[in-house]
Motif scaffolding. Structure first.
Motif, PDB file in Angstrom:
ATOM      1  N   GLY A 279       0.797  -1.223   0.000  1.00  0.00           N
ATOM      2  CA  GLY A 279       0.000   0.000   0.000  1.00  0.00           C
ATOM      3  C   GLY A 279       0.826   1.268   0.000  1.00  0.00           C
ATOM      4  O   GLY A 279       0.287   2.358  -0.119  1.00  0.00           O
TER       5      GLY A 279
ATOM      6  N   GLY B 224      -9.647  -0.269  -2.853  1.00  0.00           N
ATOM      7  CA  GLY B 224      -9.727   0.297  -1.508  1.00  0.00           C
ATOM      8  C   GLY B 224      -8.829  -0.450  -0.545  1.00  0.00           C
ATOM      9  O   GLY B 224      -8.235   0.154   0.361  1.00  0.00           O
ATOM     10  N   PHE B 225      -8.714  -1.732  -0.746  1.00  0.00           N
ATOM     11  CA  PHE B 225      -7.826  -2.569   0.065  1.00  0.00           C
ATOM     12  C   PHE B 225      -6.381  -2.065  -0.023  1.00  0.00           C
ATOM     13  O   PHE B 225      -5.711  -1.842   0.998  1.00  0.00           O
TER      14      PHE B 225
ATOM     15  N   LEU C 103      -5.456   0.889  -1.016  1.00  0.00           N
ATOM     16  CA  LEU C 103      -5.438   2.253  -0.480  1.00  0.00           C
ATOM     17  C   LEU C 103      -5.325   2.245   1.046  1.00  0.00           C
ATOM     18  O   LEU C 103      -4.577   3.017   1.641  1.00  0.00           O
ATOM     19  N   HIS C 104      -6.055   1.346   1.688  1.00  0.00           N
ATOM     20  CA  HIS C 104      -6.097   1.323   3.146  1.00  0.00           C
ATOM     21  C   HIS C 104      -4.879   0.669   3.766  1.00  0.00           C
ATOM     22  O   HIS C 104      -4.545   0.945   4.916  1.00  0.00           O
TER      23      HIS C 104
ATOM     24  N   GLY D 108      -1.942   1.232   3.244  1.00  0.00           N
ATOM     25  CA  GLY D 108      -0.952   2.240   3.567  1.00  0.00           C
ATOM     26  C   GLY D 108      -1.125   2.798   4.971  1.00  0.00           C
ATOM     27  O   GLY D 108      -0.158   3.201   5.606  1.00  0.00           O
ATOM     28  N   LEU D 109      -2.358   2.801   5.461  1.00  0.00           N
ATOM     29  CA  LEU D 109      -2.613   3.355   6.790  1.00  0.00           C
ATOM     30  C   LEU D 109      -2.838   2.272   7.842  1.00  0.00           C
ATOM     31  O   LEU D 109      -2.465   2.431   9.000  1.00  0.00           O
ATOM     32  N   ASP D 110      -3.467   1.198   7.442  1.00  0.00           N
ATOM     33  CA  ASP D 110      -3.876   0.166   8.398  1.00  0.00           C
ATOM     34  C   ASP D 110      -2.990  -1.068   8.225  1.00  0.00           C
ATOM     35  O   ASP D 110      -3.168  -1.850   7.310  1.00  0.00           O
TER      36      ASP D 110
END
Lengths: 202, 202
Positions: free
Chosen positions: A100, A161-162, A164-165, A167-169
DNA sequence: ATAGTATTTGGTCAAACGTCCAAGGCGATC
DNA sequence: GATCGCCTTGGACGTTTGACCAAATACTAT
Protein backbone atom coordinates in the motif's frame (compact mmCIF):
# COMPACT_ATOMS: atom_id res chain seq x y z
CA UNK A 1 28.97 -3.60 -29.92
CA UNK A 2 27.12 -2.96 -33.14
CA UNK A 3 24.18 -1.03 -31.71
CA UNK A 4 22.07 0.79 -34.21
CA UNK A 5 20.68 4.24 -33.63
CA UNK A 6 17.18 2.89 -33.53
CA UNK A 7 18.08 0.32 -30.91
CA UNK A 8 19.66 2.96 -28.69
CA UNK A 9 16.62 5.10 -29.19
CA UNK A 10 14.27 2.33 -28.18
CA UNK A 11 16.37 1.63 -25.12
CA UNK A 12 16.37 5.25 -24.00
CA UNK A 13 12.64 5.47 -24.54
CA UNK A 14 12.08 2.32 -22.55
CA UNK A 15 14.28 3.59 -19.70
CA UNK A 16 12.28 6.81 -19.62
CA UNK A 17 9.04 4.84 -19.33
CA UNK A 18 10.52 2.67 -16.58
CA UNK A 19 11.68 5.76 -14.69
CA UNK A 20 8.19 7.25 -14.99
CA UNK A 21 6.67 4.01 -13.68
CA UNK A 22 8.83 4.28 -10.56
CA UNK A 23 8.65 8.00 -9.97
CA UNK A 24 4.88 8.39 -10.31
CA UNK A 25 4.48 6.18 -7.26
CA UNK A 26 7.44 7.56 -5.36
CA UNK A 27 6.78 11.27 -5.78
CA UNK A 28 3.21 11.55 -7.04
CA UNK A 29 1.98 12.23 -10.55
CA UNK A 30 2.31 16.00 -10.40
CA UNK A 31 5.73 15.94 -8.73
CA UNK A 32 7.47 14.07 -11.54
CA UNK A 33 9.57 16.48 -13.59
CA UNK A 34 11.40 16.08 -16.84
CA UNK A 35 14.72 16.45 -15.04
CA UNK A 36 14.22 13.85 -12.29
CA UNK A 37 12.83 11.57 -14.95
CA UNK A 38 15.88 11.98 -17.17
CA UNK A 39 18.27 11.54 -14.26
CA UNK A 40 16.60 8.28 -13.20
CA UNK A 41 16.66 7.04 -16.78
CA UNK A 42 20.31 7.98 -17.21
CA UNK A 43 19.73 10.42 -20.05
CA UNK A 44 19.63 14.21 -20.49
CA UNK A 45 16.39 16.05 -19.94
CA UNK A 46 16.17 17.24 -23.52
CA UNK A 47 15.51 13.67 -24.66
CA UNK A 48 12.11 13.61 -23.02
CA UNK A 49 10.62 15.91 -25.63
CA UNK A 50 12.30 14.03 -28.44
CA UNK A 51 10.66 10.72 -27.62
CA UNK A 52 7.38 12.12 -26.30
CA UNK A 53 5.17 15.04 -27.19
CA UNK A 54 5.01 16.28 -23.61
CA UNK A 55 5.70 15.23 -20.06
CA UNK A 56 2.03 14.39 -19.59
CA UNK A 57 2.10 12.13 -22.64
CA UNK A 58 5.07 10.24 -21.21
CA UNK A 59 3.37 9.76 -17.84
CA UNK A 60 0.13 8.73 -19.50
CA UNK A 61 1.87 6.14 -21.65
CA UNK A 62 3.90 4.71 -18.77
CA UNK A 63 0.94 4.55 -16.39
CA UNK A 64 -1.44 2.90 -18.84
CA UNK A 65 1.13 0.29 -19.83
CA UNK A 66 1.85 -0.60 -16.21
CA UNK A 67 -1.82 -0.75 -15.22
CA UNK A 68 -2.52 -3.01 -18.17
CA UNK A 69 0.40 -5.26 -17.21
CA UNK A 70 -0.89 -5.56 -13.64
CA UNK A 71 -4.48 -6.20 -14.71
CA UNK A 72 -3.38 -8.82 -17.23
CA UNK A 73 -1.43 -10.64 -14.52
CA UNK A 74 -4.40 -10.54 -12.23
CA UNK A 75 -6.74 -11.65 -14.98
CA UNK A 76 -4.55 -14.71 -15.53
CA UNK A 77 -5.08 -15.76 -11.91
CA UNK A 78 -8.81 -15.68 -12.49
CA UNK A 79 -8.58 -17.70 -15.68
CA UNK A 80 -6.45 -20.40 -14.06
CA UNK A 81 -8.71 -20.90 -11.07
CA UNK A 82 -11.32 -23.62 -10.89
CA UNK A 83 -14.06 -21.21 -9.81
CA UNK A 84 -14.50 -17.43 -9.65
CA UNK A 85 -14.56 -17.61 -5.85
CA UNK A 86 -11.19 -19.30 -5.82
CA UNK A 87 -9.88 -16.96 -8.50
CA UNK A 88 -10.94 -13.84 -6.64
CA UNK A 89 -9.37 -15.19 -3.47
CA UNK A 90 -6.13 -15.85 -5.31
CA UNK A 91 -6.27 -12.32 -6.68
CA UNK A 92 -6.67 -11.06 -3.15
CA UNK A 93 -3.64 -12.96 -1.89
CA UNK A 94 -1.70 -11.82 -4.93
CA UNK A 95 -2.53 -8.26 -3.89
CA UNK A 96 -0.85 -8.97 -0.56
CA UNK A 97 2.59 -8.53 -2.14
CA UNK A 98 1.86 -4.81 -2.22
CA UNK A 99 1.97 -3.03 1.10
CA UNK A 100 0.00 0.00 0.00
CA UNK A 101 3.01 2.32 0.17
CA UNK A 102 5.21 0.91 -2.57
CA UNK A 103 5.51 2.61 -5.98
CA UNK A 104 3.46 -0.10 -7.67
CA UNK A 105 0.44 0.35 -5.40
CA UNK A 106 0.66 4.12 -5.47
CA UNK A 107 1.00 4.28 -9.23
CA UNK A 108 -2.39 2.64 -9.48
CA UNK A 109 -4.09 5.20 -7.28
CA UNK A 110 -2.17 8.12 -8.75
CA UNK A 111 -3.36 7.08 -12.19
CA UNK A 112 -6.97 6.96 -11.02
CA UNK A 113 -6.67 10.51 -9.73
CA UNK A 114 -4.81 11.80 -12.78
CA UNK A 115 -7.51 10.24 -14.97
CA UNK A 116 -10.11 12.54 -13.41
CA UNK A 117 -8.12 15.51 -14.76
CA UNK A 118 -6.75 14.16 -18.06
CA UNK A 119 -9.37 13.27 -20.63
CA UNK A 120 -7.25 10.90 -22.70
CA UNK A 121 -5.90 9.09 -19.66
CA UNK A 122 -9.45 8.69 -18.45
CA UNK A 123 -10.46 7.05 -21.70
CA UNK A 124 -7.57 4.61 -21.51
CA UNK A 125 -8.19 3.69 -17.89
CA UNK A 126 -11.91 3.30 -18.45
CA UNK A 127 -11.24 0.83 -21.23
CA UNK A 128 -8.78 -1.24 -19.18
CA UNK A 129 -11.02 -1.33 -16.14
CA UNK A 130 -14.07 -2.14 -18.23
CA UNK A 131 -12.27 -5.06 -19.87
CA UNK A 132 -11.27 -6.46 -16.53
CA UNK A 133 -14.74 -6.06 -15.09
CA UNK A 134 -16.19 -7.75 -18.15
CA UNK A 135 -13.95 -10.79 -17.67
CA UNK A 136 -14.81 -10.99 -13.99
CA UNK A 137 -18.52 -10.57 -14.65
CA UNK A 138 -18.50 -13.34 -17.24
CA UNK A 139 -16.73 -15.73 -14.90
CA UNK A 140 -19.25 -15.01 -12.16
CA UNK A 141 -22.13 -15.43 -14.58
CA UNK A 142 -20.87 -18.84 -15.68
CA UNK A 143 -20.63 -19.96 -12.07
CA UNK A 144 -24.27 -19.04 -11.55
CA UNK A 145 -23.86 -15.95 -9.38
CA UNK A 146 -27.20 -14.19 -8.93
CA UNK A 147 -25.72 -10.68 -9.33
CA UNK A 148 -22.56 -11.09 -11.37
CA UNK A 149 -22.16 -7.47 -12.45
CA UNK A 150 -22.68 -6.03 -9.00
CA UNK A 151 -20.33 -8.62 -7.51
CA UNK A 152 -17.63 -7.80 -10.07
CA UNK A 153 -17.92 -4.08 -9.38
CA UNK A 154 -17.76 -4.71 -5.67
CA UNK A 155 -14.72 -6.94 -5.84
CA UNK A 156 -12.83 -4.42 -7.95
CA UNK A 157 -13.73 -1.50 -5.73
CA UNK A 158 -12.82 -3.55 -2.69
CA UNK A 159 -9.41 -4.46 -4.10
CA UNK A 160 -8.46 -0.89 -4.87
CA UNK A 161 -9.73 0.30 -1.51
CA UNK A 162 -7.83 -2.57 0.06
CA UNK A 163 -4.57 -1.32 -1.42
CA UNK A 164 -5.44 2.25 -0.48
CA UNK A 165 -6.10 1.32 3.15
CA UNK A 166 -3.06 -0.89 3.58
CA UNK A 167 -0.95 2.24 3.57
CA UNK A 168 -2.61 3.35 6.79
CA UNK A 169 -3.88 0.17 8.40
CA UNK A 170 -1.07 -2.29 8.99
CA UNK A 171 -3.44 -4.94 10.32
CA UNK A 172 -5.06 -5.30 6.91
CA UNK A 173 -4.08 -8.58 5.30
CA UNK A 174 -5.52 -10.89 2.70
CA UNK A 175 -6.18 -13.80 5.04
CA UNK A 176 -7.93 -11.38 7.36
CA UNK A 177 -10.71 -10.60 4.92
CA UNK A 178 -10.65 -13.65 2.65
CA UNK A 179 -13.51 -15.45 4.46
CA UNK A 180 -15.80 -12.45 4.08
CA UNK A 181 -14.75 -11.92 0.49
CA UNK A 182 -16.22 -15.34 -0.24
CA UNK A 183 -19.57 -14.08 0.95
CA UNK A 184 -19.59 -11.75 -2.05
CA UNK A 185 -18.50 -14.24 -4.65
CA UNK A 186 -20.48 -17.18 -3.33
CA UNK A 187 -23.11 -18.45 -5.68
CA UNK A 188 -25.80 -19.05 -3.11
CA UNK A 189 -27.91 -16.10 -2.12
CA UNK A 190 -28.00 -15.37 1.57
CA UNK A 191 -31.38 -15.09 3.20
CA UNK A 192 -32.84 -11.70 2.44
CA UNK A 193 -33.90 -9.73 5.51
CA UNK A 194 -35.67 -7.04 3.51
CA UNK A 195 -37.45 -7.91 0.30
CA UNK A 196 -38.82 -4.44 -0.23
CA UNK A 197 -37.17 -3.47 -3.52
CA UNK A 198 -35.74 -6.37 -5.43
CA UNK A 199 -36.88 -5.61 -8.96
CA UNK A 200 -33.46 -4.70 -10.33
CA UNK A 201 -31.80 -6.60 -13.08
CA UNK A 202 -28.45 -7.12 -14.87
CA UNK B 1 -18.94 47.50 11.16
CA UNK B 2 -16.82 47.17 14.26
CA UNK B 3 -14.73 44.23 13.19
CA UNK B 4 -11.73 43.55 15.32
CA UNK B 5 -8.38 42.55 13.88
CA UNK B 6 -8.64 39.13 15.44
CA UNK B 7 -12.03 38.53 13.86
CA UNK B 8 -10.71 39.50 10.44
CA UNK B 9 -7.75 37.23 11.01
CA UNK B 10 -9.92 34.27 11.87
CA UNK B 11 -12.06 34.90 8.82
CA UNK B 12 -9.07 35.05 6.49
CA UNK B 13 -7.64 31.90 8.00
CA UNK B 14 -10.95 30.11 7.59
CA UNK B 15 -11.25 31.24 3.96
CA UNK B 16 -7.76 29.92 3.28
CA UNK B 17 -8.72 26.55 4.72
CA UNK B 18 -11.92 26.48 2.68
CA UNK B 19 -9.99 27.32 -0.47
CA UNK B 20 -7.53 24.51 0.28
CA UNK B 21 -10.44 22.09 0.80
CA UNK B 22 -11.73 22.92 -2.67
CA UNK B 23 -8.44 23.13 -4.54
CA UNK B 24 -6.91 19.89 -3.25
CA UNK B 25 -9.72 18.03 -4.96
CA UNK B 26 -9.85 20.22 -8.05
CA UNK B 27 -6.16 20.37 -8.89
CA UNK B 28 -4.52 17.66 -6.82
CA UNK B 29 -2.51 17.98 -3.62
CA UNK B 30 0.81 18.84 -5.28
CA UNK B 31 -0.72 21.29 -7.73
CA UNK B 32 -2.12 23.64 -5.09
CA UNK B 33 0.07 26.74 -4.86
CA UNK B 34 0.14 29.61 -2.40
CA UNK B 35 -0.98 31.97 -5.12
CA UNK B 36 -4.02 30.05 -6.41
CA UNK B 37 -4.94 29.42 -2.79
CA UNK B 38 -4.79 33.11 -1.91
CA UNK B 39 -6.72 34.11 -5.01
CA UNK B 40 -9.53 31.63 -4.22
CA UNK B 41 -9.65 32.87 -0.63
CA UNK B 42 -9.69 36.52 -1.70
CA UNK B 43 -6.48 37.47 0.08
CA UNK B 44 -2.88 38.16 -0.93
CA UNK B 45 -0.43 35.33 -1.16
CA UNK B 46 1.81 36.67 1.60
CA UNK B 47 -0.91 35.94 4.12
CA UNK B 48 -0.52 32.20 3.75
CA UNK B 49 2.74 32.17 5.66
CA UNK B 50 1.39 34.45 8.34
CA UNK B 51 -1.42 32.08 9.33
CA UNK B 52 0.44 28.84 8.61
CA UNK B 53 3.99 27.67 8.94
CA UNK B 54 4.11 26.39 5.38
CA UNK B 55 1.93 25.48 2.44
CA UNK B 56 2.09 21.82 3.46
CA UNK B 57 0.91 22.67 6.97
CA UNK B 58 -2.10 24.52 5.54
CA UNK B 59 -3.04 21.63 3.26
CA UNK B 60 -2.55 19.13 6.08
CA UNK B 61 -4.78 21.10 8.43
CA UNK B 62 -7.52 21.63 5.84
CA UNK B 63 -7.51 18.01 4.71
CA UNK B 64 -7.60 16.51 8.18
CA UNK B 65 -10.43 18.81 9.28
CA UNK B 66 -12.50 17.92 6.23
CA UNK B 67 -11.89 14.19 6.52
CA UNK B 68 -12.86 14.31 10.18
CA UNK B 69 -16.04 16.23 9.30
CA UNK B 70 -16.99 13.65 6.70
CA UNK B 71 -16.23 10.69 8.93
CA UNK B 72 -18.19 12.21 11.80
CA UNK B 73 -21.21 12.66 9.57
CA UNK B 74 -20.96 9.09 8.40
CA UNK B 75 -20.49 7.85 11.94
CA UNK B 76 -23.73 9.53 12.92
CA UNK B 77 -25.61 7.50 10.30
CA UNK B 78 -24.28 4.34 11.87
CA UNK B 79 -25.25 5.43 15.38
CA UNK B 80 -28.81 6.32 14.35
CA UNK B 81 -29.47 3.04 12.58
CA UNK B 82 -31.26 0.14 14.23
CA UNK B 83 -28.60 -2.36 13.18
CA UNK B 84 -25.08 -2.18 11.74
CA UNK B 85 -26.34 -3.72 8.50
CA UNK B 86 -28.87 -0.94 8.12
CA UNK B 87 -26.30 1.63 9.20
CA UNK B 88 -23.73 0.48 6.69
CA UNK B 89 -26.33 0.48 3.96
CA UNK B 90 -27.33 4.03 4.86
CA UNK B 91 -23.67 5.00 4.77
CA UNK B 92 -23.45 3.52 1.30
CA UNK B 93 -26.43 5.48 0.03
CA UNK B 94 -25.04 8.58 1.69
CA UNK B 95 -21.88 8.02 -0.35
CA UNK B 96 -23.99 8.17 -3.50
CA UNK B 97 -24.09 11.95 -3.30
CA UNK B 98 -20.47 11.94 -4.43
CA UNK B 99 -19.89 11.07 -8.06
CA UNK B 100 -16.23 10.21 -7.65
CA UNK B 101 -15.02 13.24 -9.58
CA UNK B 102 -16.12 16.07 -7.28
CA UNK B 103 -13.64 17.89 -5.04
CA UNK B 104 -15.02 16.21 -1.92
CA UNK B 105 -14.42 12.69 -3.17
CA UNK B 106 -11.04 13.53 -4.61
CA UNK B 107 -9.88 15.29 -1.46
CA UNK B 108 -10.31 12.04 0.39
CA UNK B 109 -8.14 10.07 -2.02
CA UNK B 110 -5.60 12.85 -2.40
CA UNK B 111 -5.19 12.90 1.35
CA UNK B 112 -4.60 9.16 1.44
CA UNK B 113 -1.83 9.53 -1.11
CA UNK B 114 -0.29 12.58 0.51
CA UNK B 115 -0.27 10.71 3.82
CA UNK B 116 2.10 8.14 2.36
CA UNK B 117 4.64 10.94 1.84
CA UNK B 118 3.97 13.23 4.83
CA UNK B 119 4.66 11.69 8.19
CA UNK B 120 2.50 14.02 10.28
CA UNK B 121 -0.43 13.78 7.89
CA UNK B 122 -0.12 10.03 8.04
CA UNK B 123 -0.37 10.07 11.82
CA UNK B 124 -3.48 12.23 11.72
CA UNK B 125 -5.20 10.16 9.08
CA UNK B 126 -4.32 6.90 10.82
CA UNK B 127 -5.95 8.17 14.00
CA UNK B 128 -9.14 9.28 12.25
CA UNK B 129 -9.48 6.08 10.28
CA UNK B 130 -8.72 3.95 13.33
CA UNK B 131 -11.41 5.74 15.35
CA UNK B 132 -13.96 5.16 12.65
CA UNK B 133 -13.02 1.52 12.26
CA UNK B 134 -13.24 1.09 16.01
CA UNK B 135 -16.80 2.43 16.10
CA UNK B 136 -17.83 0.23 13.22
CA UNK B 137 -16.18 -2.84 14.73
CA UNK B 138 -17.95 -2.29 18.05
CA UNK B 139 -21.33 -1.96 16.38
CA UNK B 140 -20.76 -5.17 14.43
CA UNK B 141 -19.60 -6.95 17.59
CA UNK B 142 -22.76 -5.93 19.44
CA UNK B 143 -24.90 -7.27 16.63
CA UNK B 144 -23.17 -10.64 16.90
CA UNK B 145 -21.14 -10.56 13.71
CA UNK B 146 -18.70 -13.49 13.65
CA UNK B 147 -15.79 -11.43 12.24
CA UNK B 148 -16.48 -7.84 13.23
CA UNK B 149 -12.99 -6.48 12.70
CA UNK B 150 -12.53 -8.02 9.28
CA UNK B 151 -16.00 -6.87 8.25
CA UNK B 152 -15.28 -3.32 9.40
CA UNK B 153 -12.01 -3.22 7.46
CA UNK B 154 -13.72 -4.59 4.40
CA UNK B 155 -16.58 -2.13 4.50
CA UNK B 156 -14.22 0.80 4.83
CA UNK B 157 -11.93 -0.37 2.03
CA UNK B 158 -14.97 -1.03 -0.12
CA UNK B 159 -16.36 2.45 0.45
CA UNK B 160 -13.15 4.19 -0.51
CA UNK B 161 -12.71 1.95 -3.53
CA UNK B 162 -16.35 2.63 -4.40
CA UNK B 163 -15.69 6.36 -4.53
CA UNK B 164 -12.47 5.80 -6.47
CA UNK B 165 -14.21 3.67 -9.09
CA UNK B 166 -17.23 5.89 -9.53
CA UNK B 167 -14.96 8.33 -11.35
CA UNK B 168 -14.44 5.77 -14.09
CA UNK B 169 -17.45 3.48 -13.91
CA UNK B 170 -20.69 5.38 -14.35
CA UNK B 171 -22.79 2.27 -13.78
CA UNK B 172 -21.64 2.07 -10.18
CA UNK B 173 -24.44 3.07 -7.82
CA UNK B 174 -25.35 2.38 -4.23
CA UNK B 175 -28.50 0.40 -4.97
CA UNK B 176 -26.51 -1.66 -7.40
CA UNK B 177 -24.27 -3.15 -4.75
CA UNK B 178 -26.39 -2.74 -1.61
CA UNK B 179 -27.76 -6.32 -1.67
CA UNK B 180 -24.25 -7.77 -1.82
CA UNK B 181 -23.00 -5.36 0.83
CA UNK B 182 -25.46 -6.98 3.20
CA UNK B 183 -23.71 -10.27 2.67
CA UNK B 184 -20.69 -8.79 4.42
CA UNK B 185 -22.50 -7.22 7.32
CA UNK B 186 -25.01 -9.99 7.86
CA UNK B 187 -24.72 -11.72 11.20
CA UNK B 188 -25.24 -15.23 9.97
CA UNK B 189 -22.24 -17.02 8.61
CA UNK B 190 -22.67 -18.34 5.12
CA UNK B 191 -22.03 -22.02 4.54
CA UNK B 192 -18.29 -22.58 4.37
CA UNK B 193 -17.14 -24.36 1.24
CA UNK B 194 -13.60 -24.87 2.46
CA UNK B 195 -12.92 -25.55 6.13
CA UNK B 196 -9.22 -26.06 5.66
CA UNK B 197 -7.81 -23.20 7.74
CA UNK B 198 -10.29 -21.65 10.11
CA UNK B 199 -8.25 -21.29 13.27
CA UNK B 200 -7.99 -17.54 13.21
CA UNK B 201 -9.50 -15.37 15.88
CA UNK B 202 -10.24 -11.77 16.94
C1' DA C 1 34.87 8.74 -48.23
C1' DT C 2 30.39 11.02 -48.55
C1' DA C 3 25.89 12.22 -47.75
C1' DG C 4 21.99 11.33 -45.07
C1' DT C 5 19.17 10.13 -41.10
C1' DA C 6 18.20 9.34 -36.29
C1' DT C 7 19.58 10.24 -31.73
C1' DT C 8 21.56 12.98 -28.05
C1' DT C 9 23.38 16.99 -25.99
C1' DG C 10 23.69 21.30 -23.48
C1' DG C 11 21.87 25.32 -22.99
C1' DT C 12 18.20 29.19 -23.09
C1' DC C 13 13.66 31.00 -22.15
C1' DA C 14 9.74 32.80 -19.65
C1' DA C 15 6.77 31.45 -16.13
C1' DA C 16 5.58 29.79 -11.70
C1' DC C 17 7.09 28.18 -7.43
C1' DG C 18 7.73 28.51 -1.72
C1' DT C 19 9.38 31.46 1.41
C1' DC C 20 10.50 35.58 3.55
C1' DC C 21 10.23 40.49 5.10
C1' DA C 22 9.97 45.61 5.61
C1' DA C 23 6.31 48.68 5.50
C1' DG C 24 1.62 50.03 6.07
C1' DG C 25 -3.25 49.64 7.89
C1' DC C 26 -6.40 49.47 11.64
C1' DG C 27 -9.09 48.74 15.81
C1' DA C 28 -8.20 48.58 20.92
C1' DT C 29 -6.12 50.68 24.93
C1' DC C 30 -4.08 54.10 27.56
C1' DG D 1 -4.05 61.72 20.01
C1' DA D 2 -0.46 58.65 20.82
C1' DT D 3 0.82 53.90 21.41
C1' DC D 4 0.46 49.13 20.98
C1' DG D 5 -0.37 44.67 18.79
C1' DC D 6 -2.34 41.95 15.30
C1' DC D 7 -3.37 41.64 10.48
C1' DT D 8 -2.30 42.55 5.67
C1' DT D 9 0.15 44.06 1.73
C1' DG D 10 3.30 44.06 -2.22
C1' DG D 11 7.45 42.88 -3.70
C1' DA D 12 11.85 40.55 -3.51
C1' DC D 13 14.85 36.30 -3.34
C1' DG D 14 16.65 32.11 -5.33
C1' DT D 15 14.86 27.64 -7.39
C1' DT D 16 12.63 24.85 -10.31
C1' DT D 17 9.54 24.06 -13.92
C1' DG D 18 8.00 22.51 -19.16
C1' DA D 19 9.24 23.45 -23.45
C1' DC D 20 12.18 24.34 -27.16
C1' DC D 21 16.20 24.38 -30.40
C1' DA D 22 20.73 24.64 -32.82
C1' DA D 23 24.67 22.06 -32.70
C1' DA D 24 27.08 17.77 -32.00
C1' DT D 25 27.25 12.82 -32.33
C1' DA D 26 26.47 8.03 -33.97
C1' DC D 27 25.07 4.93 -37.17
C1' DT D 28 23.51 3.70 -42.28
C1' DA D 29 23.46 3.72 -47.03
C1' DT D 30 25.59 5.16 -51.23
Amino acid sequence: MGETSIERGRSARARLLAAARELIGELGWNAVSTRTLAERAGVRSGLVHYHFDSLQALLRHAALAEVQRMLDGTSALLAEATSPSDGVERMLFDLDQYNGADPASLLFVETYLAATRDHELRRGMSALVADFRCALTEALTRSGHPRPQAAASMVMALFDGFVLHKGLDQGLSAEHIAPLLRRITDTEEVRNTNTEEDGEQR
